[in-house]
Write a protein that holds these residues in place. Structure first.
Motif, short mmCIF file in Angstrom:
data_model
loop_
_atom_site.label_atom_id
_atom_site.label_comp_id
_atom_site.label_asym_id
_atom_site.label_seq_id
_atom_site.Cartn_x
_atom_site.Cartn_y
_atom_site.Cartn_z
N ALA A 210 -7.92 7.89 1.26
CA ALA A 210 -6.73 8.72 1.34
C ALA A 210 -6.48 9.46 0.03
O ALA A 210 -6.12 10.65 0.03
N MET A 211 -6.67 8.78 -1.09
CA MET A 211 -6.50 9.42 -2.40
C MET A 211 -7.53 10.51 -2.61
O MET A 211 -7.21 11.61 -3.11
N LEU A 212 -8.77 10.25 -2.22
CA LEU A 212 -9.82 11.26 -2.37
C LEU A 212 -9.51 12.50 -1.53
O LEU A 212 -9.69 13.64 -1.99
N ALA A 213 -9.06 12.28 -0.31
CA ALA A 213 -8.75 13.41 0.57
C ALA A 213 -7.62 14.24 0.00
O ALA A 213 -7.66 15.48 0.00
N LEU A 214 -6.57 13.56 -0.50
CA LEU A 214 -5.44 14.28 -1.08
C LEU A 214 -5.86 15.04 -2.32
O LEU A 214 -5.49 16.21 -2.51
N TRP A 215 -6.63 14.40 -3.17
CA TRP A 215 -7.07 15.06 -4.40
C TRP A 215 -7.94 16.29 -4.08
O TRP A 215 -7.81 17.33 -4.72
N SER A 216 -8.76 16.21 -3.05
CA SER A 216 -9.58 17.36 -2.67
C SER A 216 -8.72 18.54 -2.28
O SER A 216 -9.00 19.69 -2.64
N LEU A 217 -7.65 18.26 -1.54
CA LEU A 217 -6.74 19.35 -1.14
C LEU A 217 -6.05 19.96 -2.35
O LEU A 217 -5.95 21.19 -2.49
N ARG B 164 0.86 -1.18 0.00
CA ARG B 164 0.00 0.00 0.00
C ARG B 164 0.90 1.24 0.00
O ARG B 164 1.81 1.37 0.82
N LEU B 165 0.65 2.15 -0.93
CA LEU B 165 1.47 3.35 -1.04
C LEU B 165 1.15 4.31 0.10
O LEU B 165 0.00 4.45 0.52
N SER B 166 2.18 5.01 0.57
CA SER B 166 2.00 5.97 1.64
C SER B 166 1.47 7.28 1.08
O SER B 166 1.47 7.52 -0.13
N ILE B 167 1.02 8.15 1.97
CA ILE B 167 0.51 9.45 1.54
C ILE B 167 1.61 10.26 0.86
O ILE B 167 1.35 11.04 -0.05
N HIS B 168 2.87 10.04 1.28
CA HIS B 168 3.99 10.76 0.65
C HIS B 168 4.17 10.32 -0.80
O HIS B 168 4.45 11.15 -1.68
N ASP B 169 4.01 9.01 -1.05
CA ASP B 169 4.07 8.54 -2.44
C ASP B 169 2.95 9.16 -3.28
O ASP B 169 3.17 9.56 -4.42
N ARG B 170 1.77 9.24 -2.71
CA ARG B 170 0.65 9.83 -3.42
C ARG B 170 0.91 11.30 -3.72
O ARG B 170 0.53 11.80 -4.79
N MET B 171 1.53 11.98 -2.81
CA MET B 171 1.84 13.40 -3.02
C MET B 171 2.81 13.57 -4.18
O MET B 171 2.69 14.51 -4.98
#
Length: 321
Positions: free
Chosen positions: A81-88, A5-12
């Motif tokens: 997590a992806m949805l939250a990041l994309w919203s930001l 599972r990718l971390s939030i940092h990877d998603r960023m």
């Protein structure tokens, strides 16, 4: 192996490039092709394709092939997590001049699509009915309406002929009883209806149907009644095999003067006046009779038709003295 599972940092990192954020914003509301995205974002197609691949590999978007084109949209099932990041990310750049220009150019791309469609119908309206019939068949719209039928229905195609109507009904209902008095017609019907395990093909007369009482939810007599010597007797028999509140559909000819039909096709009746048919149906135990003239087909040479529907009342219980 399970993919880590990718971390939030990877998603960023995946959304760090502004081009990928612009692409996600463009395909969030509608599908677009690579060419449409390149035009809307004013980027080379190679650049758009490269960033789309990155987003696709990481699960940010979904795509489908149609003909020679591939259509892209934001993935409909992003994890929380992806949805939250994309919203930001979207909130941060949504009102920037670049984002507003992208949105305006996407609207222009969609408007161009509509213009092509409108241009086609502006020039094709006169020939559209013929064109649609050539592409999809003359009865495509009417056949599609059969999908509105209740899939639990048991239907009797009484006087089924070669089984064309039964074949049209079969995909949409639970069971079809195809019945006809002509062995030659039944042979053709049996061959046509062989693929449908829930269709029975049986020899029988309308006046003495080979069905139990209350066996049917719907009975259809399509261009049959004018061959019957005693229509009232036939309608009483149809009432017998219908369940209470079952429906009958009669399609037949309006009154006409084609006497030759008696000799050439064995017609007993030269059509039916609406009041005569209504009286027979009431006497046979039906209510809610509705007779509707059908539109004339310019290519047809026969008499005008009508469609008649009625509802079967429960048969009164016999009183034993």
């Amino acid at each position: 192996m399970t993919t880590p599972r990718l971390s939030i940092h990877d998603r960023m990192v995946e959304l760090a490039d502004p081009t990928r954020s612009r692409l996600l914003a463009a395909i969030e509301r509608q599908e677009l092709t690579v060419g449409e995205l390149a035009a809307a974002l004013q980027l080379p197609q190679s650049t758009v394709s490269r960033h789309l691949k990155i987003l696709a590999d990481q699960g940010w978007l979904a795509s489908r092939a149609e003909g020679a084109s591939r259509w892209y949209r934001r993935h409909p099932q992003l994890d929380p997590a992806m949805l939250a990041l994309w919203s930001l990310v979207r909130e941060a750049f949504a009102c920037t001049p670049a984002a507003l220009q992208d949105a305006a150019r996407v609207d222009a791309v969609l408007a161009a699509r509509r213009t092509v469609t409108q241009s086609f119908f502006a020039t094709a309206s006169a020939e559209w009915d013929d064109l649609r019939a050539q592409l999809f068949g003359a009865r495509a719209d009417l056949l599609a309406l059969l999908a509105l039928l209740d899939p639990t229905l048991v239907v009797g195609d009484l006087g089924c002929g070669t089984g064309a109507l039964s074949a049209a009904l079969a995909p949409h209902v639970r069971e079809v009883h195809a019945i006809d008095a002509s062995p030659a017609m039944l042979a053709a019907a049996a061959a046509r209806l062989a693929p449908f395990a829930h269709v029975t093909v049986t020899e029988g007369a309308i006046e003495a149907l080979p069905l139990d009482d209350h066996a049917l939810d719907v009975a259809v007599l399509m261009l049959v009644l004018h061959h019957v010597a005693d229509p009232l007797r036939a309608l009483r028999e149809v009432h017998r095999v219908l369940r209470p509140a079952g429906r009958v559909l009669l399609v037949d000819m309006q009154p006409h003067a084609h006497e030759r039909y008696r000799d050439t096709m064995g017609h007993v009746w030269l059509g039916f006046p609406a009041d005569t048919l209504t009286g027979w149906l009431h006497e046979a135990g039906f209510v809610d009779v509705r007779v509707t003239p059908l539109p004339l087909d310019a290519a047809a040479s026969g008499p005008a038709l009508f469609a008649c529907t009625a509802t079967a009342l429960p048969k009164p219980a016999q009183v034993i003295a």
